[in-house]
Every structure is written in structure tokens, then in C-alpha cells.
Design an enzyme around this catalytic site. Structure first.
Site, PDB file in Angstrom:
ATOM      1  N   ASP A 107       7.658 -60.977   7.335  1.00  0.00           N
ATOM      2  CA  ASP A 107       6.247 -60.969   7.717  1.00  0.00           C
ATOM      3  C   ASP A 107       5.477 -61.598   6.570  1.00  0.00           C
ATOM      4  O   ASP A 107       5.445 -61.060   5.457  1.00  0.00           O
ATOM      5  CB  ASP A 107       5.792 -59.528   7.960  1.00  0.00           C
ATOM      6  CG  ASP A 107       4.354 -59.428   8.469  1.00  0.00           C
ATOM      7  OD1 ASP A 107       3.586 -60.401   8.272  1.00  0.00           O
ATOM      8  OD2 ASP A 107       4.001 -58.385   9.043  1.00  0.00           O
ATOM      9  N   LYS A 127       7.072 -78.333  12.809  1.00  0.00           N
ATOM     10  CA  LYS A 127       6.223 -78.755  11.694  1.00  0.00           C
ATOM     11  C   LYS A 127       6.980 -78.698  10.375  1.00  0.00           C
ATOM     12  O   LYS A 127       6.800 -79.559   9.503  1.00  0.00           O
ATOM     13  CB  LYS A 127       4.955 -77.908  11.653  1.00  0.00           C
ATOM     14  CG  LYS A 127       4.049 -78.077  12.876  1.00  0.00           C
ATOM     15  CD  LYS A 127       2.770 -77.267  12.731  1.00  0.00           C
ATOM     16  CE  LYS A 127       1.881 -77.407  13.957  1.00  0.00           C
ATOM     17  NZ  LYS A 127       2.438 -76.724  15.146  1.00  0.00           N
ATOM     18  N   CYS A 165      -3.582 -73.489  17.557  1.00  0.00           N
ATOM     19  CA  CYS A 165      -3.577 -74.272  18.798  1.00  0.00           C
ATOM     20  C   CYS A 165      -4.579 -73.636  19.753  1.00  0.00           C
ATOM     21  O   CYS A 165      -4.286 -73.369  20.914  1.00  0.00           O
ATOM     22  CB  CYS A 165      -2.179 -74.358  19.407  1.00  0.00           C
ATOM     23  SG  CYS A 165      -1.361 -72.776  19.674  1.00  0.00           S
TER      24      CYS A 165
END
Length: 416
Positions: free
Chosen positions: A292, A250, A364
Site C-alpha cells: 500500500d 505506464k 482517468c
């Protein structure tokens, strides 16, 4: 059969199928592509058939055997269903595989499989009466999908047990879509262009067979995933964040779409390296950091982003046919844990978004707790957030089908 059984056994013991397969390939560098493909197909097919083998073994095996024998029996039952005309060969192969690693149980394997052949009608009945066998998913998973998609739940479950399609993304900085499609067709790899520019191949092939891949003219990316760049729609000069970027598909699509200043974050160093490798193959540049994304103070320079792609960790229930071990490894309580992690990511990233900027929330998943319900909770916490419609809908839920995997998209804007 032996190697496929070992892969399945590893999953039964809690291991990751893809990692185990890659380790196996490193140990067998001389394997031909056909052998690699056969082992992969048998292991993946066995795990897609969640519950079908155990519906039979529950009647024929009073005590659960060791993981390798359990996996071997599941693989053999899958192969018997695929190739009933080769039944005796399949039984012999299974017995030989048992003899190679656990010779004391080869008689049990032989007896169980010959019972299956003798009781074929009963086997069909056992599989038909068991819900997990009929739908090839855990019962809790079936219930979640039925509740989230009451009109489509059976189609979603059927897709989860099918072989996935293969789609390509053409790198528009290096090639024209139509021209690349023509070259693929000339190489015996015809495809069909979808409405958002993804090229859906008629049949999946090994990446090494794709002309133009090594040169960075195209990438393998599911058609459903290719909506992300289209929906976020970055403009030239904008500062963009891809917060959970690995493996980089992406991020690369965003860079192929516009001249942007992109920061790609990833938690694990190995996955960060994979992002960089993908960008280099495609001739693209971005800042890539191992961090993170929830620890904003650890990576953010204080300059707000115009657009953020939040493709968050999730159950992966929309891509389960590509990762069928997920059906064996996930537990219902995992969904709440994912939802908590997703909420923390959204809240952290929202701090870094410029007023008037947009964030695209992506999973997803086909589970509502990670999708619509998650976005509703976010909107309730952030009064400066509004949901932007996508083609007149509050969100864009792609359910898995013959063209693409399952994805959820929601577009959020921060008040100016």
C-alpha cells in the site's frame, strides 16, 4: 442474448462486468472469437446505453422484474435499437432466453417487447424526454460534468457512450515506430501516428491479431495514457517510483523511455503479478512490490525518488466507455471517498520525493473534485510544492474523444 443478459444482470446486482466476462470465458473455452466478441459487444453496448432501456421499462413494467429478466429486457431493447430490421428475431431470442432460466416470466418478456414494437413512436418520446436516457449517464454524473466542463460537457457525455478507440505503444527498445507501423499496415491494420508517438489504429482488433505483440515489440495502451511517460520525462540513472502501477503500462513506458531504477508498487498481489508478466513480455526489468503506497514505512528504504508517478485510484469517469458498468455502480458520494484516498496517497508519497524532484499526478477522471480541486488542496497543504506548467497551462486535462480517453495530468515540484 442469454449470456449478455446474465452479464448485465450481474452488474445490476453490483458485480464487476470485466470480472464476470472473464469468468464466463473460462467456463466456455470452446467459444469462437466471433461468439466471444458478440456477447461482449452486446453486454457492453447495453450498459453504455445507460437509462435508455429503463426510460421505456418504467412505462411498460409496473414492478421491477428479477435482475436476470431486467437485464434481458435491457439487452433486447438495445438489440432492437441496433437492428430494427430483425425485430421479430430479437423478440424470439429474448423469449427463448427467458424460457431457459425463468420460464414463468417468458410471457411477460414477450408482452413487453411486443408492446415496444407496437408503440415505437411513444418509445422514442419516452427516451427523448428523460435526461438520463438522452445523455446515457446518471443525472448526478451529468451535473458534475456540466459544472466541470461547461463548454464541452455534451461532447464528454457523448464520448462516454461511444465505442473506444484502440492505440498502440511501440517498444522503442525493440522496434522503430515507423517500421512497426508499416508492418501493421501490411497486415491490414493501418493506423495513424499521433503527435506524442502513439499509434491510433483505424479500427480495434483482437490483441492476438497484432503482429509483434507476443514478441514484445508493442503494447495496447490508450493514447491519452501515453502522455504520462512524456510528461514525467525521466532521465537515465534516476530513481523513479510508480506508486499505483497495475497493470503496468505506464511503468513499462517509463522503462522504454530511459535507463532508470524503477520501483513499481501495487496493492493487490494478482495485479502485481500482471505487472511482472507485462514487463517480462517487453524485456524490461524493475523492482515490483505488493504494498500500500500510503504505508510508506512498510516499503520505503529511505532513499528519495527523483521522480514519482502518482496514477491514483479514481472514479474512472474518463474511461467509462471501456467500463460501462461504472455508470451503474458509481454513486455521487463515491467521488468524495476517492478524493480522500487520493489526498492520502499524495501526502504519503510527497515524503519520499527528493528536493528538486517532480511528481506527476494522474487520474482517468473528468470530475473536478479529483483533478483541479484536488491539486489546489494539495498545494495549500504543502508549502514546499509548486505546480509546473504543462505547455503553458497549469494542468493538462484530456477530455475523451475519438482519439483517446479522458485523463488529467498535473506536474508538481518539490522545493530544493
Amino acid at each position: 442474448m442469454l449470456q449478455a443478459a446474465q452479464l448485465v444482470a450481474g452488474v445490476l446486482e453490483g458485480g464487476n462486468l470485466t470480472d464476470a466476462y472473464e469468468k464466463l470465458l473460462k467456463a466456455q473455452p470452446d467459444w469462437a472469437d466471433a461468439t466471444r466478441g458478440a456477447v461482449r459487444d452486446l453486454a457492453w453496448s447495453t450498459l453504455r446505453d445507460y437509462g435508455r432501456g429503463d426510460a421505456v421499462l418504467g412505462h411498460l413494467v409496473p414492478k421491477l422484474p428479477p435482475p436476470f429478466i431486467h437485464g434481458l429486457l435491457l439487452v433486447a431493447l438495445c438489440r432492437l435499437a441496433q437492428r430494427p430490421e430483425q425485430a421479430h428475431t430479437v423478440v424470439d431470442q429474448a423469449v427463448n432466453a427467458a424460457a431457459a432460466l425463468m420460464p414463468g416470466l417468458k410471457g411477460m418478456v414477450n408482452g413487453v417487447l411486443r408492446n415496444v414494437l407496437r408503440q415505437a413512436e411513444a418509445v422514442r418520446g419516452w427516451q427523448a424526454e428523460d435526461e438520463e436516457s438522452r445523455y446515457a449517464h446518471p443525472r448526478w454524473w451529468i451535473a458534475e460534468v456540466r459544472a466541470a466542463h461547461p463548454q464541452d460537457w455534451e461532447a464528454v457525455l457523448a464520448a462516454g457512450g461511444s465505442h473506444p478507440p484502440m492505440s498502440l505503444r511501440i517498444n522503442r527498445r525493440r522496434a522503430a515506430v515507423e517500421g512497426e507501423a508499416g508492418q501493421l499496415a501490411a497486415a491490414g491494420l493501418p493506423g495513424r501516428l499521433l503527435e506524442h508517438g502513439a499509434l491510433l489504429l483505424e479500427r480495434p482488433v483482437a490483441v492476438g491479431r497484432l503482429p509483434g505483440y507476443a514478441e514484445g515489440r508493442l503494447s495496447v495502451q490508450d493514447a491519452g495514457a501515453q502522455w504520462a511517460a512524456r510528461l514525467l520525462a525521466p532521465r537515465a540513472g534516476e530513481r523513479v517510483l510508480d506508486a499505483c502501477a497495475a497493470p503496468g503500462g505506464k511503468a513499462a513506458h517509463l522503462l522504454e523511455s530511459a535507463d532508470i531504477d524503477l520501483l513499481a508498487l501495487e496493492l493487490e498481489p494478482q495485479r502485481t503479478a500482471r505487472i511482472q508478466a507485462n514487463l517480462e513480455r517487453l524485456g524490461l526489468r524493475a523492482r515490483v512490490k505488493t504494498a500500500d503506497c500510503r504505508d510508506v514505512d512498510g516499503w520505503w528504504d529511505g532513499r528519495p525518488f527523483d521522480r514519482i508517478l502518482a496514477d491514483v485510484p479514481c472514479s474512472a469517469s474518463g474511461v467509462v466507455r471501456r467500463h460501462p458498468d461504472i455508470k451503474w455502480l458509481r454513486r455521487k458520494e463515491d467521488i468524495a471517498a476517492f478524493a480522500e484516498q487520493q489526498a492520502a496517497i499524495l501526502d504519503a508519497l510527497w515524503r519520499t520525493l527528493a528536493p528538486g524532484g517532480t511528481m506527476l499526478y494522474v487520474t482517468c477522471s473528468v470530475f473536478d473534485a479529483e483533478n483541479g480541486a484536488q491539486v489546489e488542496r494539495f498545494l495549500a497543504r504543502h508549502m514546499d510544492a509548486e505546480r509546473l506548467p504543462i505547455d503553458g497551462r497549469p494542468a493538462f486535462q484530456l477530455l475523451p474523444n475519438a482519439e483517446h480517453d479522458g485523463f488529467y495530468y498535473a506536474l508538481l515540484r518539490k522545493s530544493a
